[in-house]
Write a protein that holds these residues in place. Structure first.
Motif, mmCIF file in Angstrom:
data_model
loop_
_atom_site.group_PDB
_atom_site.id
_atom_site.type_symbol
_atom_site.label_atom_id
_atom_site.label_comp_id
_atom_site.label_asym_id
_atom_site.label_seq_id
_atom_site.Cartn_x
_atom_site.Cartn_y
_atom_site.Cartn_z
ATOM 1 N N THR A 291 37.678 50.069 35.086
ATOM 2 C CA THR A 291 37.879 50.173 33.569
ATOM 3 C C THR A 291 39.145 49.326 33.444
ATOM 4 O O THR A 291 40.280 49.548 33.706
ATOM 5 C CB THR A 291 38.474 51.718 33.054
ATOM 6 N N THR B 87 41.790 47.757 31.299
ATOM 7 C CA THR B 87 42.645 48.050 30.234
ATOM 8 C C THR B 87 43.153 46.913 29.631
ATOM 9 O O THR B 87 44.060 47.201 28.472
ATOM 10 C CB THR B 87 43.592 49.064 30.488
ATOM 11 N N TYR B 88 43.787 45.885 30.324
ATOM 12 C CA TYR B 88 44.455 44.805 29.660
ATOM 13 C C TYR B 88 43.582 43.441 30.355
ATOM 14 O O TYR B 88 43.344 43.533 31.436
ATOM 15 C CB TYR B 88 45.890 44.843 30.299
ATOM 16 N N GLY C 262 43.135 47.429 35.572
ATOM 17 C CA GLY C 262 42.484 48.568 35.008
ATOM 18 C C GLY C 262 42.649 49.562 36.146
ATOM 19 O O GLY C 262 43.459 49.461 37.071
#
Length: 185
Positions: A106, A108-109, A121
């Motif tokens: 995942t 996230t940045y 992530g």
């Protein structure tokens, strides 16, 4: 003004603080003495710093990079170079982000430019931080650092130093001279 006096309690507290500080410096790759090493790759002409507590496991057969593992076996660092098929770094970096998403991370940045890319992530209990830079002749260099989420604070300092250290060999004028530091995880 009262004079400060050492008592058995303050002596014990001081000893405890010194022992705690020593333990932190010896157990944390980010806080340890400057025992960093440098990995240099002649095939793609780049180098990067390797944090203390990481040991080289293997060099790639094709000479593009190496794999390092933390002494406790919980973290892995890949440092490698690659040819960019269409010569466009930003598109190639976005493809890497998509592949990591497909592998279950995942993200996230992410920040991608024409000269550098960073993304991070998580997946289950692990964190991933990736940094890449454009090199000369349509090549790129990357590091992938995977570490346990419970070591996030420890690795923030490690990542910052690694980001600054990933650079092309001298004479590569096409690569970015100075890319910004690490982003938060």
């Amino acid at each position: 003004m009262a004079a400060w006096r050492r008592t058995a309690t303050t002596e014990a507290a001081l000893r405890h603080a010194l022992l705690l500080t020593a333990a932190l410096f010896s157990s944390s790759p980010a806080l340890a003495a400057d025992d960093w090493t440098r990995y240099s790759n002649p095939r793609f002409a780049y180098s990067a710093a390797v944090p203390p507590g990481f040991t080289r496991q293997q060099e790639a057969d094709n000479g593009d990079g190496a794999t390092f593992r933390s002494d406790d076996g919980r973290s892995e660092l890949l440092i490698y170079g690659t040819m960019i098929e269409d010569g466009e770094f930003a598109g190639a970096a976005r493809n890497r982000i998509d592949r990591d998403r497909a592998d279950g991370w995942t993200i996230t940045y992410d920040k991608v430019t024409e000269g550098w890319a960073s993304y991070s992530g998580s997946r289950v209990a692990d964190v991933l931080y990736v940094r890449g830079i454009a090199l000369c002749d349509g090549n790129a260099a990357y590091f992938h650092l995977r570490y346990p989420r419970d070591a996030l604070k420890t690795f923030n300092g490690v990542i910052g130093r690694m980001v600054k250290s990933l650079r092309p060999a001298t004479g590569c004028d096409q690569a970015p001279r100075q890319a910004p530091g690490a982003a938060p995880n």
